[in-house]
Design an enzyme around this catalytic site. Structure first.
Site, PDB file in Angstrom:
ATOM      1  N   GLU A  14       0.938  -1.221  -0.038  1.00 16.49           N
ATOM      2  CA  GLU A  14      -0.084  -0.029  -0.096  1.00 16.49           C
ATOM      3  C   GLU A  14       0.907   1.365   0.206  1.00 16.49           C
ATOM      4  O   GLU A  14       1.562   1.414   0.774  1.00 16.49           O
ATOM      5  CB  GLU A  14      -0.896   0.062   1.193  1.00 16.49           C
ATOM      6  CG  GLU A  14      -1.872   1.282   1.588  1.00 16.49           C
ATOM      7  CD  GLU A  14      -2.681   1.516   0.466  1.00 16.49           C
ATOM      8  OE1 GLU A  14      -3.266   0.514  -0.103  1.00 16.49           O
ATOM      9  OE2 GLU A  14      -2.895   2.632   0.178  1.00 16.49           O
TER      10      GLU A  14
ATOM     11  N   THR B 160      -5.947   1.386  -5.581  1.00 13.72           N
ATOM     12  CA  THR B 160      -5.153  -0.004  -5.104  1.00 13.72           C
ATOM     13  C   THR B 160      -5.755  -0.948  -6.189  1.00 13.72           C
ATOM     14  O   THR B 160      -5.254  -2.007  -6.536  1.00 13.72           O
ATOM     15  CB  THR B 160      -5.751  -0.426  -3.825  1.00 13.72           C
ATOM     16  OG1 THR B 160      -4.887   0.417  -2.661  1.00 13.72           O
ATOM     17  CG2 THR B 160      -5.212  -1.697  -3.387  1.00 13.72           C
TER      18      THR B 160
ATOM     19  N   HIS C 115      -1.678   2.534   4.841  1.00 14.98           N
ATOM     20  CA  HIS C 115      -2.653   3.644   4.110  1.00 14.98           C
ATOM     21  C   HIS C 115      -2.704   5.026   4.746  1.00 14.98           C
ATOM     22  O   HIS C 115      -2.261   4.965   5.961  1.00 14.98           O
ATOM     23  CB  HIS C 115      -3.736   2.922   4.411  1.00 14.98           C
ATOM     24  CG  HIS C 115      -5.142   3.233   3.207  1.00 14.98           C
ATOM     25  ND1 HIS C 115      -5.725   4.589   3.606  1.00 14.98           N
ATOM     26  CD2 HIS C 115      -5.340   2.628   2.162  1.00 14.98           C
ATOM     27  CE1 HIS C 115      -6.353   4.905   2.401  1.00 14.98           C
ATOM     28  NE2 HIS C 115      -6.262   3.765   1.671  1.00 14.98           N
TER      29      HIS C 115
ATOM     30  N   ASP D  54       1.878  -0.179  -4.589  1.00 11.42           N
ATOM     31  CA  ASP D  54       0.795   0.050  -5.531  1.00 11.42           C
ATOM     32  C   ASP D  54       0.526   1.448  -6.243  1.00 11.42           C
ATOM     33  O   ASP D  54       0.182   1.524  -7.403  1.00 11.42           O
ATOM     34  CB  ASP D  54      -0.496  -0.339  -4.975  1.00 11.42           C
ATOM     35  CG  ASP D  54      -1.020   0.367  -3.678  1.00 11.42           C
ATOM     36  OD1 ASP D  54      -0.301   1.429  -3.292  1.00 11.42           O
ATOM     37  OD2 ASP D  54      -2.116   0.176  -3.064  1.00 11.42           O
ATOM     38  N   HIS D  55       0.765   2.450  -5.424  1.00 11.12           N
ATOM     39  CA  HIS D  55       0.354   3.817  -5.839  1.00 11.12           C
ATOM     40  C   HIS D  55       1.003   4.869  -5.041  1.00 11.12           C
ATOM     41  O   HIS D  55       1.642   4.303  -3.768  1.00 11.12           O
ATOM     42  CB  HIS D  55      -0.935   4.235  -6.211  1.00 11.12           C
ATOM     43  CG  HIS D  55      -1.852   3.710  -4.871  1.00 11.12           C
ATOM     44  ND1 HIS D  55      -1.772   4.601  -3.755  1.00 11.12           N
ATOM     45  CD2 HIS D  55      -2.770   3.052  -4.652  1.00 11.12           C
ATOM     46  CE1 HIS D  55      -2.592   4.133  -2.927  1.00 11.12           C
ATOM     47  NE2 HIS D  55      -3.097   2.987  -3.368  1.00 11.12           N
TER      48      HIS D  55
HETATM   49  C1  GP9 Z   1      -8.614  -1.316   0.997  1.00 10.85           C
HETATM   50  C2  GP9 Z   1      -7.354  -1.014   0.428  1.00 10.85           C
HETATM   51  C3  GP9 Z   1      -7.124   0.401   0.188  1.00 10.85           C
HETATM   52  O1  GP9 Z   1      -9.094  -2.757   0.822  1.00 10.85           O
HETATM   53  O2  GP9 Z   1      -7.020  -1.697  -0.550  1.00 10.85           O
HETATM   54  O3  GP9 Z   1      -7.148   1.034  -1.166  1.00 10.85           O
HETATM   55  P1  GP9 Z   1      -6.895   2.451  -1.553  1.00 10.85           P
HETATM   56  O4  GP9 Z   1      -7.798   3.364  -0.789  1.00 10.85           O
HETATM   57  O5  GP9 Z   1      -5.446   2.507  -1.271  1.00 10.85           O
HETATM   58  O6  GP9 Z   1      -7.336   2.539  -3.213  1.00 10.85           O
END
Ligand code: GP9
Length: 413
Positions: free
Chosen positions: A37, A79, A193, A252-253
């Protein structure tokens, strides 16, 4: 027809991998993919208060294939876009998430392909299974099982749910319990996150002047994730999995932090306009191969869309009539990394489009020579036009379920 031809052209590039020596060298190995994340490249190799932010990943660079010029290509689907890009090798949509809008369409995604080759395929994420419409999309992607919040003990509560350390530990237990060999598993972390606030016992770094800022919290979270990855590696070694599993790790980002003063404080240098775009888009990518084989740093510009083709290269699965947009990162074949906003880089130039979308109003940078420098936009026009075509082919394919149509035309259902 134009879109079908686009894929036919791309296949020519993809096919190069099939005659290269690495093709199939890891056929039949297990595969564990870690999608981390908001994990960005600028923390790798960086220290704060005299301590490395990511000591475990820094060490892993010496034992893996590491791509410092790997870019995320996500858009509004965050994500879920990263998951779609890396698993199904297509671009995300300009608005919304493919997982939510087109979860019923046909795609060529890694879990389904590997299942047809005798693999067990599972996905692991300690959050509500309906978030990002994962339950439906994972069913479509043909996973055997989606381990979600209800399958984990919340014995390390952090942020949205479970801390990554326990998450990884329980994921390895789940894989062990299944006892499937070979396996393909995607594990999606969550502890880092936004807004990155960890319990104080998990904040181990001395962040000095960044203390109390979102960047201070971010580096603490990155350090925690790094430690969790270190423990995962030990777990895999203890379980005898480290030496028969291909392990991939990528971010992921970006972290949605755009206060450039904070970056200047952390990195101790001024941040140019080009740096800003690259920092936001660069996430790390590691491939650990059994026996630390082929370890080294590859400078090539590559992106999330290239992940599944890279895996197919290592496992020796030919592209055949599959519909991927990426090309193996390990192949000699060259192509650009295209961003959802129409920007791109091929490692030689880097294009940042203007908000009006007109190519001639964008900024083109040359990456050749000692220092990157802005250059005449003419050097980026051809690449920017090709990028538009790529995005267009992807959008048309997704929005019109073209893969299923192409298969019907080809007589392959
Ligand atoms: C929640 C997680 C967060 O299941 O994958 O996603 P995001 O907010 O980073 O897109």
């Amino acid at each position: 027809l134009e879109t079908k031809n686009w894929f036919a052209d791309r296949r020519q590039l993809q096919k190069q991998a099939e005659s290269e020596p690495l093709f199939g060298q890891y056929a039949g190995k297990n595969v564990l993919i870690i999608q981390a994340e908001a994990f960005q490249t600028f923390v790798i190799g960086q220290s704060i208060g005299g301590e490395e932010i990511t000591p475990n990943l820094n060490r892993l660079i010496g034992q893996s294939i590491y791509f410092p010029n790997f870019y995320h290509q996500t858009a509004q689907g965050r994500t879920s876009d990263a998951d779609f890009l890396t698993s199904c090798s297509m671009h995300p949509l300009p608005t919304g998430s493919v997982f939510i809008r087109f979860a019923g369409n046909e795609f060529d995604c890694a879990p389904g392909i590997l299942k047809s080759k005798g693999y067990g395929a599972t996905v692991h994420h300690a959050y509500d299974g309906s978030f990002w419409n994962r339950n439906n999309m994972y069913h479509n992607m043909n996973y055997d099982q989606f381990y979600n919040l209800k399958d984990y003990r919340i014995d390390e509560p952090i942020g949205w749910s479970l801390g990554d350390e326990s998450f990884f530990h329980q994921t390895v237990e789940q894989l062990k319990e299944r006892g499937q060999s070979p396996f393909y598993a995607l594990s999606i972390t969550l502890s880092s996150h936004h807004p990155f606030k960890l319990p104080s016992v998990n904040q181990e770094l001395k962040t000095g002047e960044l203390d109390g800022t979102i960047m201070g919290d971010y580096v603490q979270a990155a350090h925690y994730v790094d430690a969790a990855v270190g423990k995962l590696v030990s777990d895999l070694q203890d379980e005898g999995l480290w030496d028969n599993t291909i392990v991939m790790f990528y971010g992921d980002h970006d972290n949605s932090v755009y206060d450039w003063n904070l970056y200047e404080k952390l990195l101790g240098k001024p941040i140019s306009e080009l740096d800003k775009d690259r920092i936001v888009r660069q996430v790390p990518f590691f491939i650990h191969l059994p026996g630390d084989e082929h370890a080294g740093v590859i400078e090539k510009a590559v992106g999330q869309i290239d992940t599944t083709p890279t895996l197919m290269h290592l496992l020796g699965i030919p592209t055949d009539d599959r519909y991927f947009m990426g090309v193996s990162m390990l192949s000699q074949a060259q192509k650009s990394v295209v961003f959802r906003n129409g920007g791109f880089t091929d490692g030689r130039v880097y294009f940042v489009p203007n908000a009006d979308g007109l190519i001639e109003n964008g900024k083109c940078y040359s990456l050749e020579g000692e220092e990157a420098a802005e250059t005449d936009v003419a050097a980026c026009v051809e690449g920017a036009e090709a990028a538009k075509k790529d995005l267009n082919a992807s959008d048309l394919t997704i929005e019109n379920d073209l893969i299923s149509l192409f298969r019907e035309e080809d007589g392959k259902f």
